[in-house]
Design a protein around this motif. Structure first.
Motif, PDB file in Angstrom:
ATOM      1  N   HIS A  94       1.579  -2.632  26.035  1.00  0.00           N
ATOM      2  CA  HIS A  94       0.797  -3.701  25.819  1.00  0.00           C
ATOM      3  C   HIS A  94       0.415  -3.841  24.366  1.00  0.00           C
ATOM      4  CE1 HIS A  94      -0.202  -4.288  30.401  1.00  0.00           C
ATOM      5  NE2 HIS A  94       0.918  -4.577  30.137  1.00  0.00           N
ATOM      6  N   LEU A  95       0.004  -2.565  24.035  1.00  0.00           N
ATOM      7  CA  LEU A  95      -0.241  -2.431  22.632  1.00  0.00           C
ATOM      8  C   LEU A  95       0.593  -3.163  21.576  1.00  0.00           C
ATOM      9  CD1 LEU A  95      -2.267  -1.500  20.087  1.00  0.00           C
ATOM     10  CD2 LEU A  95      -1.388   0.780  20.470  1.00  0.00           C
ATOM     11  N   VAL A  96       1.924  -2.588  21.548  1.00  0.00           N
ATOM     12  CA  VAL A  96       2.819  -3.008  20.930  1.00  0.00           C
ATOM     13  C   VAL A  96       3.159  -4.626  21.090  1.00  0.00           C
ATOM     14  CG1 VAL A  96       5.559  -2.836  20.502  1.00  0.00           C
ATOM     15  CG2 VAL A  96       4.203  -0.616  20.871  1.00  0.00           C
ATOM     16  N   ASN A  97       3.159  -4.828  22.585  1.00  0.00           N
ATOM     17  CA  ASN A  97       3.425  -6.595  22.604  1.00  0.00           C
ATOM     18  C   ASN A  97       2.355  -7.527  22.011  1.00  0.00           C
ATOM     19  OD1 ASN A  97       5.581  -5.781  24.162  1.00  0.00           O
ATOM     20  ND2 ASN A  97       4.404  -6.136  25.939  1.00  0.00           N
ATOM     21  N   HIS A  98       0.938  -6.964  21.812  1.00  0.00           N
ATOM     22  CA  HIS A  98       0.000  -7.394  21.148  1.00  0.00           C
ATOM     23  C   HIS A  98       0.230  -7.540  19.457  1.00  0.00           C
ATOM     24  CE1 HIS A  98      -1.920  -7.940  25.021  1.00  0.00           C
ATOM     25  NE2 HIS A  98      -2.556  -9.133  24.349  1.00  0.00           N
ATOM     26  N   ALA A  99       0.630  -6.511  19.120  1.00  0.00           N
ATOM     27  CA  ALA A  99       1.029  -6.206  17.687  1.00  0.00           C
ATOM     28  C   ALA A  99       2.055  -7.115  17.286  1.00  0.00           C
ATOM     29  CB  ALA A  99       1.179  -4.537  17.412  1.00  0.00           C
ATOM     30  N   VAL A 100       3.078  -7.164  18.036  1.00  0.00           N
ATOM     31  CA  VAL A 100       4.196  -8.030  17.744  1.00  0.00           C
ATOM     32  C   VAL A 100       3.993  -9.621  17.747  1.00  0.00           C
ATOM     33  CG1 VAL A 100       6.502  -9.099  18.690  1.00  0.00           C
ATOM     34  CG2 VAL A 100       6.222  -6.668  18.518  1.00  0.00           C
ATOM     35  N   TYR A 101       3.055  -9.933  18.780  1.00  0.00           N
ATOM     36  CA  TYR A 101       2.449 -11.259  18.732  1.00  0.00           C
ATOM     37  C   TYR A 101       1.613 -11.522  17.531  1.00  0.00           C
ATOM     38  CZ  TYR A 101      -0.067 -15.288  20.550  1.00  0.00           C
ATOM     39  OH  TYR A 101      -0.717 -16.398  20.523  1.00  0.00           O
ATOM     40  N   TYR A 102       0.870 -10.480  16.936  1.00  0.00           N
ATOM     41  CA  TYR A 102       0.052 -10.974  16.016  1.00  0.00           C
ATOM     42  C   TYR A 102       0.812 -10.913  14.754  1.00  0.00           C
ATOM     43  CZ  TYR A 102      -3.659 -10.830  12.469  1.00  0.00           C
ATOM     44  OH  TYR A 102      -4.705 -10.850  11.702  1.00  0.00           O
ATOM     45  N   LEU A 103       1.923 -10.365  14.463  1.00  0.00           N
ATOM     46  CA  LEU A 103       2.823 -10.180  13.358  1.00  0.00           C
ATOM     47  C   LEU A 103       3.531 -11.620  13.581  1.00  0.00           C
ATOM     48  CD1 LEU A 103       3.934  -6.508  13.266  1.00  0.00           C
ATOM     49  CD2 LEU A 103       2.432  -7.836  11.584  1.00  0.00           C
ATOM     50  N   LEU A 140       7.371  -6.521  10.228  1.00  0.00           N
ATOM     51  CA  LEU A 140       6.579  -7.501   9.636  1.00  0.00           C
ATOM     52  C   LEU A 140       7.827  -8.282   8.441  1.00  0.00           C
ATOM     53  CD1 LEU A 140       4.402  -9.683   8.808  1.00  0.00           C
ATOM     54  CD2 LEU A 140       3.534  -7.948   7.133  1.00  0.00           C
ATOM     55  N   ILE A 141       8.579  -7.470   7.880  1.00  0.00           N
ATOM     56  CA  ILE A 141       9.381  -7.909   6.845  1.00  0.00           C
ATOM     57  C   ILE A 141      10.525  -8.458   7.783  1.00  0.00           C
ATOM     58  CG2 ILE A 141      11.275  -7.130   5.250  1.00  0.00           C
ATOM     59  CD1 ILE A 141       9.199  -4.885   4.564  1.00  0.00           C
ATOM     60  N   HIS A 142      10.895  -7.959   8.632  1.00  0.00           N
ATOM     61  CA  HIS A 142      12.135  -8.720   9.658  1.00  0.00           C
ATOM     62  C   HIS A 142      11.696 -10.140  10.011  1.00  0.00           C
ATOM     63  CE1 HIS A 142      14.548  -9.244  12.885  1.00  0.00           C
ATOM     64  NE2 HIS A 142      13.580  -9.404  13.661  1.00  0.00           N
ATOM     65  N   VAL A 143      10.506 -10.148  10.479  1.00  0.00           N
ATOM     66  CA  VAL A 143       9.907 -11.466  10.793  1.00  0.00           C
ATOM     67  C   VAL A 143       9.718 -12.453   9.841  1.00  0.00           C
ATOM     68  CG1 VAL A 143       7.908 -12.803  11.920  1.00  0.00           C
ATOM     69  CG2 VAL A 143       8.511 -10.655  12.840  1.00  0.00           C
ATOM     70  N   ARG A 144       9.366 -11.995   8.560  1.00  0.00           N
ATOM     71  CA  ARG A 144       9.208 -13.187   7.551  1.00  0.00           C
ATOM     72  C   ARG A 144      10.670 -13.544   7.085  1.00  0.00           C
ATOM     73  NH1 ARG A 144       4.604 -10.004   3.704  1.00  0.00           N
ATOM     74  NH2 ARG A 144       2.751 -11.252   4.595  1.00  0.00           N
ATOM     75  N   LEU A 145      11.512 -12.703   6.859  1.00  0.00           N
ATOM     76  CA  LEU A 145      12.847 -12.740   6.386  1.00  0.00           C
ATOM     77  C   LEU A 145      13.629 -13.504   7.475  1.00  0.00           C
ATOM     78  CD1 LEU A 145      14.111  -9.579   4.573  1.00  0.00           C
ATOM     79  CD2 LEU A 145      13.261 -11.621   3.826  1.00  0.00           C
TER      80      LEU A 145
END
Length: 279
Positions: free
Chosen positions: A174-183, A223-228
């Motif tokens: 759940h922690l990772v899921n929320h981190a991914v959602y935020y990013l 985050l870099i992956h998401v941005r690119l």
């Protein structure tokens, strides 16, 4: 039980393509590090699935979890039209990342089969025609297909594995899921590991450790992956300059952005934009 949390469930579609296979076509035994759905839209094919060779026909649905080996071949006098969908960044409650709760790859959708196949054909149409917002339409349809798959597995099926994660692992998930959602939703902003950890009420060291154990990437590399990824879509779809694309995904320095992009994709952003605009 509910396998998904609507706010944080946001799988990434790696591909959706529908090859027409003629006699002699084959693929060697292989597996993926992501989840793949394979659907026989028409015809028949000889598959190595669930450890044995099987002749499969129209309407067959297979779901290969990461690491599950499979192969196919097209026998003489046969053909098949198939749809393959690759998915990652998929998290279901109580299960390892990018896994579905099926014991066997070969699925029986029961009363959901007709609705599932209708959506599969619509996905094929969207990705082939590539009309305006086809990716959004396709993703919506694929999300519905995933919902139908989960319902079919839960409706009295003997093809469902028990939840594989401990309570501690579920909390970490759940922690990772929320981190991914935020990013995913704040990728255009200035984000540091410390700021992300503060948003999630954990220490930076704990977040970094759990995130990398779960996804294989550090939060900042994710985050870099998401941005690119978003930049690549903008370069394909919009008449923007490289500088404008860089700023839209969170980079103020267009030169730094271009170096990262070329390192990640093996080609310069200007080349991606040029190829798209000459199509």
């Amino acid at each position: 039980m509910a396998y998904t949390h609507v706010q944080t469930f946001n799988p990434e579609i790696l591909y959706a393509f529908d090859p027409l296979n003629e006699a002699g076509n084959y693929s060697k035994t292989h597996s993926h590090n992501f989840l793949e759905i394979s659907i026989l839209l028409e015809g028949e094919a000889d598959y190595l699935v669930d450890g044995e060779r099987q002749d499969l026909g129209t309407g067959t649905v297979m779901l290969f979890n990461p690491g599950v080996k499979h192969a196919e071949r097209q026998k003489e006098g046969t053909f098949s039209h198939q749809l393959h969908i690759g998915l990652t960044n998929l998290s279901l409650n109580g299960l390892p990342r990018n896994h579905f709760p099926n014991k066997r790859a070969l699925l029986d959708l029961g009363c959901y089969a007709d609705a599932f196949m209708e959506k599969a054909w619509r996905v094929t149409k969207e990705f082939n025609e590539q009309r305006s917002e086809y990716q959004l339409m396709g993703k919506g349809l694929i999300l519905e297909m995933l919902g139908l798959l989960l319902r079919s597995l839960e409706d009295g099926s003997d093809n469902t594995i028990p939840l594989a994660l401990s309570q501690t692992a579920v909390r970490q998930q759940h922690l990772v899921n929320h981190a991914v959602y935020y990013l995913e939703n704040h990728h255009s902003e200035e984000i540091t590991l410390e700021q992300l950890a503060q948003q999630l009420f954990v220490s930076p060291a704990h977040l970094s450790k759990i995130f990398k154990e779960t996804t294989g990437l550090s939060p900042i590399h994710y985050l870099i992956h998401v941005r690119l990824k978003h930049a690549r879509e903008l370069l394909k779809q919009e008449e923007w300059t490289i500088k404008e694309v860089a700023q839209a995904v969170g980079y103020q320095d267009a030169y730094h952005f271009s170096k990262l992009f070329k390192k990640y994709y093996g080609t310069a952003p200007s080349q991606v934009a040029k190829e798209q605009r000459t199509v």
